[in-house]
Design a protein around this motif. Structure first.
Motif, PDB file in Angstrom:
ATOM      1  N   VAL A  80       0.201  -4.118  13.609  1.00  0.00           N
ATOM      2  CA  VAL A  80       0.706  -5.414  14.061  1.00  0.00           C
ATOM      3  C   VAL A  80       1.526  -5.199  15.324  1.00  0.00           C
ATOM      4  O   VAL A  80       2.493  -4.430  15.318  1.00  0.00           O
ATOM      5  CB  VAL A  80       1.585  -6.074  12.985  1.00  0.00           C
ATOM      6  N   ALA A  81       1.156  -5.873  16.390  1.00  0.00           N
ATOM      7  CA  ALA A  81       1.816  -5.676  17.682  1.00  0.00           C
ATOM      8  C   ALA A  81       2.960  -6.660  17.879  1.00  0.00           C
ATOM      9  O   ALA A  81       2.770  -7.868  17.794  1.00  0.00           O
ATOM     10  CB  ALA A  81       0.814  -5.840  18.819  1.00  0.00           C
ATOM     11  N   GLU A  82       4.158  -6.106  18.146  1.00  0.00           N
ATOM     12  CA  GLU A  82       5.218  -6.920  18.731  1.00  0.00           C
ATOM     13  C   GLU A  82       5.096  -6.747  20.240  1.00  0.00           C
ATOM     14  O   GLU A  82       5.551  -5.754  20.806  1.00  0.00           O
ATOM     15  CB  GLU A  82       6.610  -6.464  18.272  1.00  0.00           C
ATOM     16  N   ALA A  83       4.431  -7.684  20.869  1.00  0.00           N
ATOM     17  CA  ALA A  83       4.152  -7.584  22.296  1.00  0.00           C
ATOM     18  C   ALA A  83       4.483  -8.917  22.964  1.00  0.00           C
ATOM     19  O   ALA A  83       3.748  -9.885  22.792  1.00  0.00           O
ATOM     20  CB  ALA A  83       2.688  -7.209  22.534  1.00  0.00           C
ATOM     21  N   TRP A  84       5.587  -8.927  23.704  1.00  0.00           N
ATOM     22  CA  TRP A  84       5.929 -10.125  24.476  1.00  0.00           C
ATOM     23  C   TRP A  84       5.094 -10.081  25.759  1.00  0.00           C
ATOM     24  O   TRP A  84       5.550  -9.654  26.809  1.00  0.00           O
ATOM     25  CB  TRP A  84       7.419 -10.154  24.782  1.00  0.00           C
ATOM     26  N   VAL A  85       3.846 -10.506  25.629  1.00  0.00           N
ATOM     27  CA  VAL A  85       2.864 -10.403  26.707  1.00  0.00           C
ATOM     28  C   VAL A  85       2.314 -11.784  26.996  1.00  0.00           C
ATOM     29  O   VAL A  85       2.073 -12.577  26.087  1.00  0.00           O
ATOM     30  CB  VAL A  85       1.719  -9.448  26.288  1.00  0.00           C
ATOM     31  N   GLU A  86       2.131 -12.044  28.255  1.00  0.00           N
ATOM     32  CA  GLU A  86       1.524 -13.306  28.634  1.00  0.00           C
ATOM     33  C   GLU A  86       0.492 -13.055  29.719  1.00  0.00           C
ATOM     34  O   GLU A  86       0.570 -12.036  30.410  1.00  0.00           O
ATOM     35  CB  GLU A  86       2.582 -14.290  29.128  1.00  0.00           C
ATOM     36  N   PRO A  87      -0.488 -13.973  29.886  1.00  0.00           N
ATOM     37  CA  PRO A  87      -0.754 -15.135  29.037  1.00  0.00           C
ATOM     38  C   PRO A  87      -1.445 -14.716  27.740  1.00  0.00           C
ATOM     39  O   PRO A  87      -1.666 -13.535  27.489  1.00  0.00           O
ATOM     40  CB  PRO A  87      -1.659 -15.997  29.907  1.00  0.00           C
ATOM     41  N   LEU A  88      -1.828 -15.719  26.949  1.00  0.00           N
ATOM     42  CA  LEU A  88      -2.444 -15.438  25.656  1.00  0.00           C
ATOM     43  C   LEU A  88      -3.721 -14.621  25.785  1.00  0.00           C
ATOM     44  O   LEU A  88      -4.015 -13.780  24.923  1.00  0.00           O
ATOM     45  CB  LEU A  88      -2.734 -16.753  24.929  1.00  0.00           C
ATOM     46  N   ALA A  89      -4.475 -14.848  26.837  1.00  0.00           N
ATOM     47  CA  ALA A  89      -5.697 -14.076  27.030  1.00  0.00           C
ATOM     48  C   ALA A  89      -5.391 -12.596  27.183  1.00  0.00           C
ATOM     49  O   ALA A  89      -6.175 -11.732  26.789  1.00  0.00           O
ATOM     50  CB  ALA A  89      -6.453 -14.591  28.246  1.00  0.00           C
ATOM     51  N   ARG A  90      -4.243 -12.265  27.741  1.00  0.00           N
ATOM     52  CA  ARG A  90      -3.858 -10.855  27.877  1.00  0.00           C
ATOM     53  C   ARG A  90      -3.330 -10.302  26.556  1.00  0.00           C
ATOM     54  O   ARG A  90      -3.577  -9.148  26.206  1.00  0.00           O
ATOM     55  CB  ARG A  90      -2.831 -10.694  28.982  1.00  0.00           C
ATOM     56  N   LEU A  91      -2.610 -11.126  25.804  1.00  0.00           N
ATOM     57  CA  LEU A  91      -2.157 -10.693  24.481  1.00  0.00           C
ATOM     58  C   LEU A  91      -3.343 -10.335  23.595  1.00  0.00           C
ATOM     59  O   LEU A  91      -3.289  -9.385  22.813  1.00  0.00           O
ATOM     60  CB  LEU A  91      -1.327 -11.804  23.826  1.00  0.00           C
ATOM     61  N   ALA A  92      -4.427 -11.090  23.724  1.00  0.00           N
ATOM     62  CA  ALA A  92      -5.601 -10.859  22.885  1.00  0.00           C
ATOM     63  C   ALA A  92      -6.201  -9.479  23.099  1.00  0.00           C
ATOM     64  O   ALA A  92      -6.910  -8.958  22.223  1.00  0.00           O
ATOM     65  CB  ALA A  92      -6.665 -11.934  23.157  1.00  0.00           C
ATOM     66  N   ARG A  93      -5.923  -8.847  24.219  1.00  0.00           N
ATOM     67  CA  ARG A  93      -6.455  -7.516  24.471  1.00  0.00           C
ATOM     68  C   ARG A  93      -5.877  -6.488  23.481  1.00  0.00           C
ATOM     69  O   ARG A  93      -6.487  -5.447  23.238  1.00  0.00           O
ATOM     70  CB  ARG A  93      -6.148  -7.110  25.910  1.00  0.00           C
ATOM     71  N   TYR A  94      -4.714  -6.779  22.917  1.00  0.00           N
ATOM     72  CA  TYR A  94      -4.108  -5.857  21.950  1.00  0.00           C
ATOM     73  C   TYR A  94      -4.810  -5.899  20.595  1.00  0.00           C
ATOM     74  O   TYR A  94      -4.605  -5.010  19.774  1.00  0.00           O
ATOM     75  CB  TYR A  94      -2.616  -6.180  21.772  1.00  0.00           C
ATOM     76  N   VAL A  95      -5.602  -6.940  20.366  1.00  0.00           N
ATOM     77  CA  VAL A  95      -6.250  -7.090  19.057  1.00  0.00           C
ATOM     78  C   VAL A  95      -7.775  -7.099  19.192  1.00  0.00           C
ATOM     79  O   VAL A  95      -8.474  -7.733  18.414  1.00  0.00           O
ATOM     80  CB  VAL A  95      -5.750  -8.346  18.314  1.00  0.00           C
ATOM     81  N   ARG A  96      -8.260  -6.377  20.182  1.00  0.00           N
ATOM     82  CA  ARG A  96      -9.698  -6.179  20.272  1.00  0.00           C
ATOM     83  C   ARG A  96     -10.161  -5.338  19.087  1.00  0.00           C
ATOM     84  O   ARG A  96      -9.342  -4.662  18.438  1.00  0.00           O
ATOM     85  CB  ARG A  96     -10.042  -5.530  21.615  1.00  0.00           C
ATOM     86  N   PRO A  97     -11.442  -5.360  18.768  1.00  0.00           N
ATOM     87  CA  PRO A  97     -11.916  -4.769  17.507  1.00  0.00           C
ATOM     88  C   PRO A  97     -11.522  -3.318  17.266  1.00  0.00           C
ATOM     89  O   PRO A  97     -11.408  -2.887  16.122  1.00  0.00           O
ATOM     90  CB  PRO A  97     -13.436  -4.926  17.602  1.00  0.00           C
ATOM     91  N   ASP A  98     -11.285  -2.539  18.326  1.00  0.00           N
ATOM     92  CA  ASP A  98     -10.956  -1.129  18.124  1.00  0.00           C
ATOM     93  C   ASP A  98      -9.489  -0.816  18.398  1.00  0.00           C
ATOM     94  O   ASP A  98      -9.117   0.340  18.560  1.00  0.00           O
ATOM     95  CB  ASP A  98     -11.843  -0.244  19.010  1.00  0.00           C
ATOM     96  N   GLU A  99      -8.639  -1.868  18.428  1.00  0.00           N
ATOM     97  CA  GLU A  99      -7.209  -1.644  18.682  1.00  0.00           C
ATOM     98  C   GLU A  99      -6.393  -2.149  17.494  1.00  0.00           C
ATOM     99  O   GLU A  99      -6.634  -1.752  16.357  1.00  0.00           O
ATOM    100  CB  GLU A  99      -6.800  -2.288  20.004  1.00  0.00           C
ATOM    101  N   MET A 100      -5.432  -3.003  17.741  1.00  0.00           N
ATOM    102  CA  MET A 100      -4.600  -3.498  16.662  1.00  0.00           C
ATOM    103  C   MET A 100      -5.327  -4.605  15.897  1.00  0.00           C
ATOM    104  O   MET A 100      -6.384  -5.079  16.305  1.00  0.00           O
ATOM    105  CB  MET A 100      -3.270  -3.997  17.209  1.00  0.00           C
ATOM    106  N   HIS A 101      -4.701  -5.020  14.801  1.00  0.00           N
ATOM    107  CA  HIS A 101      -5.321  -6.032  13.944  1.00  0.00           C
ATOM    108  C   HIS A 101      -4.646  -7.390  14.079  1.00  0.00           C
ATOM    109  O   HIS A 101      -5.289  -8.426  13.897  1.00  0.00           O
ATOM    110  CB  HIS A 101      -5.271  -5.567  12.490  1.00  0.00           C
TER     111      HIS A 101
END
Length: 586
Positions: free
Chosen positions: A295-316
């Protein structure tokens, strides 16, 4: 005319992993329950109160750090990642908690703090005892100073807690700490650092934990060369509300247009190299059965960039801070929900909703401010005091809206009781390093970390067998105590219990979402645009954020409402700042 329906998220069944739809309860160990009597919450205290989480109806708990630590930042300064701090108990106590939790059907996520260690960690002690250029120092970000005599820091970076982000050691070198001086940042370009944390993951996975919440997940890798930056690091972990973003003609929202308001992350955050780390961690978790989660605590923007942390081979999962920071207005909330689902759907991940945690003013108080859902860095004497009743009313409505959305949801301990922030805490009792590092300009996070009230008539409201609490509780919290709300129809606690049971009954977490037209027969002066109307798994959800009541469909069955509905002459209306779940007539 038939109502307009805009499908935003279609139900998917990519594998049925538990974390895709779970409700997860954050336990802040020092403030949940004290088993030893020293006034500080501990692991045995948590174990003794697990039945509360079962009765509430959550699926899992997330434990904030309990590792061995000098507690300079409430345990987020870790001295030993494989041991329990004595104030919280022992490794045997953790094993007992985990066994008990699994025995009652709860999964357990533990916190991991990989951006920095404590300055009392063996590695940093060795670094200070070793010369510049040594392998021991290479685990951290030591650099020579600037200026003729090296007396100036290597760059102009500021600490998130205030002050500069560099401290000089006696031999003249400087080390980086994006947080407190006692939290030196690790150098994640060092293979030894990467290997160590993969071993730490395996240590806890071997014990049986179900996942990890990753602290400062966006911060591990820094831009090469550590260039100067003139941005404001105080904005990195939240801001005063998110921009609205703009809807396209078909009702969708570009995830690139919706953000936390955090601004440019700077050269110390959201660098490309973090994704390689999480791909490696994903492979570690895949070695274990049971759908373990990151689970990522990532204060990242925009949402499209945050989604990169939960790609299928990264975080959940990744906490949706854009949702947390969105202002209290129906159009803004609709936009952020739409953009969130579209961004996460694009990578096949769930959206992970959250309204409060241990780092933010509780949403019961944020929503009671003049600028609803502004994000002050703590509230104290001399600050605007929230309207407690208004804040609770809106918080209940916001929570009922959140729990109706598909995806996963996190609850922060005490929100099921409607706890407000402690906004009158004496400043001389504050322990958050942000208070003194900011020169007393930011009151920090102590107000949301006050020990929970369990029993209205007991000393310390039943938090500790001795009545001692490490931070004082407001006297008004007697009315929020668990035993004062259990069995009381309409109490915040019973509302949460009912909502969680209905969420499970209708499988809302794994459902679909479509926006529909708000009821057309609003009261005179009402604004239909101020009403959020959505359907998820056959449940119609209406949230009235306007200033006038809204007439409910006469043929619908009320499942739950965040506040009492109003009925006159056989007509039922939804008051302002209220959310209702309805089951339409078939």
């Amino acid at each position: 005319m038939a109502p307009t329906t805009t499908l935003v998220h279609a139900a998917q069944a990519p594998g049925g992993e538990w974390w895709r739809h779970a409700v997860i309860y954050q336990v802040y160990p020092r403030s949940f329950a004290d088993g030893s009597g020293d006034g500080i919450g501990d692991l045995p205290g948590i174990t003794a109160r697990l039945d509360h989480l079962v009765a509430l109806g959550v699926d899992a708990l997330w434990l904030s750090p309990f590792y061995r630590s000098p507690q300079a930042d409430a345990g987020y300064d870790v001295a030993d990642y494989r041991d329990v701090d004595p104030i919280f108990g022992t490794l045997a106590d953790f094993d007992a908690l985990l066994e008990r939790a699994h025995g009652v059907g709860l999964r357990v996520i533990v916190d991991l703090v990989p951006n920095h260690t404590s300055d009392e960690h063996d590695w940093f002690v060795a670094a200070l005892a070793s010369p510049p250029g040594s392998p021991e120092r290479a685990r951290y970000l030591f650099r020579p100073g600037t200026g003729a005599d090296g007396s100036q820091p290597p760059n102009n970076w500021k600490s998130i807690f205030g002050g500069r982000a560099w401290t000089r050691v006696p031999d003249g070198e400087w080390y980086l700490h994006l947080f407190d001086t006692k939290q030196p940042d690790l150098d994640w370009d060092n293979p030894q650092v990467r290997s160590e944390f993969e071993d730490v993951l395996r240590f806890w996975l071997d014990k049986g934990v179900d996942g990890f919440r990753i602290d400062v997940a966006h911060g591990l890798v820094k831009e090469p060369g550590l260039p100067d930056w003139d941005g404001d690091t105080s904005m990195i972990e939240g801001a005063d509300g998110a921009p609205d973003g703009a809807a396209t003609p078909d009702g969708t929202v570009d995830p690139d247009d919706v953000s936390t308001g955090a601004g440019d992350p700077g050269p110390m955050f959201d660098q490309e190299g973090v994704h390689e780390i999480y791909r490696a961690w994903h492979r570690v978790l895949a070695e274990y059965d049971g759908d373990r989660a990151l689970v990522a605590e990532a204060w990242v923007e925009p949402l499209a960039r945050l989604a990169r942390y939960v790609r299928p081979d990264e975080m959940h999962q990744a906490f949706n801070f854009s949702f947390l920071t969105t202002r209290w207005a129906a159009p803004a909330l609709r936009r952020v929900v739409t953009a969130s689902l579209e961004a996460s759907d694009a990578v096949g991940a769930p959206t992970t909703w959250v309204l409060s945690n241990h780092d933010t003013v509780r949403h019961t108080s944020r929503l009671g401010l003049t600028e609803a859902n502004a994000r002050p860095n703590g509230i104290g004497h001399g600050d605007e005091q929230p309207d407690e009743a208004l804040g609770l009313r809106r918080a209940r409505a916001a929570s009922l809206l959140m729990l109706a959305l598909p995806g996963s949801a996190y609850l922060y301990q005490g929100e099921e009781l409607g706890l407000p922030e402690h906004t009158a805490l004496d400043d001389d009792l504050r322990q958050d390093p942000a208070w003194w590092r900011s020169g007393h300009s930011e009151r920090g996070r102590d107000g949301c970390r006050v020990p929970l009230p369990w029993a209205a008539g007991d000393p310390g409201f039943g938090f500790s067998p001795t009545g001692t609490t490490w931070l004082p509780q407001p006297a008004s919290w007697s009315g929020y105590a668990l035993d004062a709300q259990q069995g009381v129809a309409g109490s915040t606690y019973e509302t949460y219990r009912t909502a969680l049971a209905l969420r499970r009954r209708f499988d809302l977490g794994a459902g679909s979402l479509a926006w529909v037209d708000a009821p057309g027969d609003v009261a005179p002066g009402a604004d239909a645009a101020a009403v959020l109307a959505l359907v998820n798994s056959g449940v119609l959800v209406l949230a009235n954020l306007g200033s006038a009541p809204v007439t409910l469909p006469a043929d619908a069955t009320v499942l739950i409402a965040s506040a009492p509905l109003e009925t006159s002459s056989g007509i039922t209306t939804l008051p302002t700042d209220t959310t209702v779940w309805l089951q339409p007539a078939r």
